[in-house]
Design a protein around this motif. Structure first.
Motif, PDB file in Angstrom:
ATOM      1  N   GLU A  84      25.615 -17.196  -0.623  1.00  0.00           N
ATOM      2  CA  GLU A  84      25.427 -15.844  -0.062  1.00  0.00           C
ATOM      3  C   GLU A  84      25.917 -14.840  -1.101  1.00  0.00           C
ATOM      4  O   GLU A  84      26.722 -15.177  -1.968  1.00  0.00           O
ATOM      5  CB  GLU A  84      26.230 -15.690   1.235  1.00  0.00           C
TER       6      GLU A  84
ATOM      7  N   CYS B 144      33.541  -9.248   3.202  1.00  0.00           N
ATOM      8  CA  CYS B 144      33.426 -10.589   3.790  1.00  0.00           C
ATOM      9  C   CYS B 144      33.480 -11.649   2.687  1.00  0.00           C
ATOM     10  O   CYS B 144      33.369 -12.836   2.954  1.00  0.00           O
ATOM     11  CB  CYS B 144      32.138 -10.711   4.612  1.00  0.00           C
TER      12      CYS B 144
ATOM     13  N   HIS C 230      31.394 -12.468   0.198  1.00  0.00           N
ATOM     14  CA  HIS C 230      30.214 -13.305  -0.051  1.00  0.00           C
ATOM     15  C   HIS C 230      29.960 -13.545  -1.540  1.00  0.00           C
ATOM     16  O   HIS C 230      29.295 -14.523  -1.896  1.00  0.00           O
ATOM     17  CB  HIS C 230      28.979 -12.712   0.640  1.00  0.00           C
TER      18      HIS C 230
ATOM     19  N   GLU D 170      23.231 -12.248   5.094  1.00  0.00           N
ATOM     20  CA  GLU D 170      23.948 -12.948   6.170  1.00  0.00           C
ATOM     21  C   GLU D 170      24.461 -11.944   7.194  1.00  0.00           C
ATOM     22  O   GLU D 170      24.495 -12.218   8.382  1.00  0.00           O
ATOM     23  CB  GLU D 170      25.113 -13.765   5.595  1.00  0.00           C
ATOM     24  N   GLU D 171      24.857 -10.769   6.694  1.00  0.00           N
ATOM     25  CA  GLU D 171      25.384  -9.729   7.593  1.00  0.00           C
ATOM     26  C   GLU D 171      24.222  -9.012   8.283  1.00  0.00           C
ATOM     27  O   GLU D 171      23.355  -8.441   7.614  1.00  0.00           O
ATOM     28  CB  GLU D 171      26.213  -8.695   6.810  1.00  0.00           C
TER      29      GLU D 171
ATOM     30  N   HIS E 111      33.374 -20.560   3.091  1.00  0.00           N
ATOM     31  CA  HIS E 111      33.595 -19.114   3.242  1.00  0.00           C
ATOM     32  C   HIS E 111      35.085 -18.804   3.076  1.00  0.00           C
ATOM     33  O   HIS E 111      35.917 -19.462   3.694  1.00  0.00           O
ATOM     34  CB  HIS E 111      33.132 -18.717   4.648  1.00  0.00           C
TER      35      HIS E 111
END
Ligand SMILES: [Zn+2]
Ligand SMILES: [Zn+2]
Length: 428
Positions: free
Chosen positions: A99, A110, A112, A147-148, A172
């Protein structure tokens, strides 16, 4: 399942000595790449791009991989910012998901870009091991945008990107306290996974008729009232939903002049439920709230539904192997899996309905107040230390992928467990 520490119960290829030899190849390959890859990841971090707009990340990663001699399919599966690299021949196919999207306003809150680092490192590591050992087996590095909020992996799954894939892996970064509250005190460093909530997202637009709010309100149709009515309907609905279910929304556009009846309001609503089946049932009730609001106010309503994120199916045998690998090579403490539903959602859930998959979590250093989707986590994911922890996860994922490719008994167990789980969840 055979323990990797017990060489009598596993095939020679996954015994501890064999794995140590593979680990050396993986670490050497990642070590060689680390300086140049750091520049790639830093460039993505410094240029955060939101869902389906990750052009800099896409181009930077693709060029890097091409420079390493890989054949890269840019704009894979008809998605402008997706990419795919396939390596190897015969055997099973393992997908490593990368990601690289960011969040509006808060950059890589986040982390990524670190997921990209881990997945690229894992791909470099496992392909080097395949090459040096001359084994049968294939690896897919799948560049997964959005992804978001937009569910990039849902789009890729629907386009067939996971067809023929035997297993999928990713990891993650999170603040330690997100794994378990006492992770720091107990030295817990990673976590093989848990389920996550299925999620749907709707853009809801109410259309009315503008008029002067004082002179002739009876001639207007109030689109702001419709948004308020929808909010109240959902606030009432929330009393009668499952404990894990969540419904939340915002108004994106609405009237800004108080003495004019607003003709247009645009809202975004999200609903989450423990399984995709339960979410479908909940979504009917949520949609009824929008319809009722439109009916009550005389507005018309347009609802645009986003891609569904399914719940995440956990394959315990795969999580157990990841934990064994992690602990044996790092002296770290890994929780293989927890029987809980993470209160968030991930589009990796969709991947776990295509094939067995692991969505691991690992801790990076953070203050106790840090949470994901916040500037504090953006800062935490930008450090050298976080980058090197992401590379270490790359080694762990590479070895997990290696076992999926080479240990037939292990893969058979993983597949059998997943077959039962996916069947059980098909109509849940
Ligand atoms: Zn996120
Ligand atoms: Zn995330």
């Amino acid at each position: 399942m055979g323990s990797i520490a017990d060489s009598s119960s596993v095939s020679p290829q996954t015994g501890i000595d064999r794995l140590k030899a593979i680990q050396e190849i993986v670490e050497a390959s990642i070590g060689t790449a680390s300086t140049d890859l750091r520049k790639v990841i830093k460039h993505i971090y410094d240029n955060p791009e939101i869902a389906f707009e990750e052009y800099i990340a896409h181009d930077t990663i693709c060029k890097y991989l091409e420079d390493q001699g890989f054949q890269v399919t840019r704009k894979a599966y008809g998605v402008e910012t997706a990419f795919e690299v396939l390596y190897g021949k015969g055997g099973r196919l393992v997908s490593i998901n990368a990601e690289y999207d960011a969040l509006p306003g808060i950059g890589h809150g986040c982390g990524h870009h670190l997921i990209a680092a881990t997945s690229i490192a894992a791909f470099l590591g496992v392909t080097a091991a395949i090459k040096q050992n001359g084994i049968q087996g294939r690896v897919q590095l799948l560049g997964c945008p959005a992804e978001e909020n937009q569910g990039g992996k849902a789009v890729l799954c629907n386009a067939g990107a996971l067809k023929g894939v035997d297993a999928a892996v990713m990891a993650h970064p999170v603040p330690p306290q997100q794994i378990v509250p006492n992770a720091v005190e107990d030295g817990i460093t990673s976590f093989g996974g848990a389920s996550s909530l299925a999620m749907l997202r709707w853009v809801v637009e109410f259309h009315g008729k503008a008029t002067h709010a004082s002179a002739c309100p009876h001639l207007g149709i109030n689109a702001f009232d419709a948004a308020v009515a929808a909010y109240n309907n959902i606030a009432l609905l929330r009393q009668q939903t499952l404990p894990e279910e969540r419904i939340h929304g915002v108004v994106l556009e609405g009237p800004t002049v108080p003495n004019t009846i607003g003709h247009y309001t645009k809202c975004v609503w999200i609903a989450r439920s423990p399984t995709r089946g339960k979410l479908q049932a909940l979504s009917k009730r949520v949609l009824a709230c929008f319809e009722a609001a439109a009916t009550a106010t005389g507005c018309t309503v347009t609802v645009t539904e986003g891609n569904m994120y399914t719940d995440t199916l956990v394959t315990e045998s795969l999580c157990n192997r990841y934990a064994e690998i992690t602990d044996s090579i790092e002296g770290q403490k890994t929780i293989p899996f927890i029987h809980r539903i993470e209160p968030g959602s991930t589009d990796f859930g969709n991947v776990t309905y295509e094939c067995p998959g692991i969505h691991a979590y690992y801790a990076i250093p953070c203050s106790a107040e840090t949470s994901v989707h916040h500037q504090t986590f953006t800062a935490a994911t930008g450090t050298e230390e976080a980058y090197y922890l992401a590379l270490k996860q790359g080694t762990m994922l590479a070895l997990t992928a290696w076992d999926l490719l080479t240990d037939d008994a292990f893969y058979k167990e993983v597949k059998a467990e997943w077959d039962v789980t996916v069947k059980k969840h098909s109509f849940a």
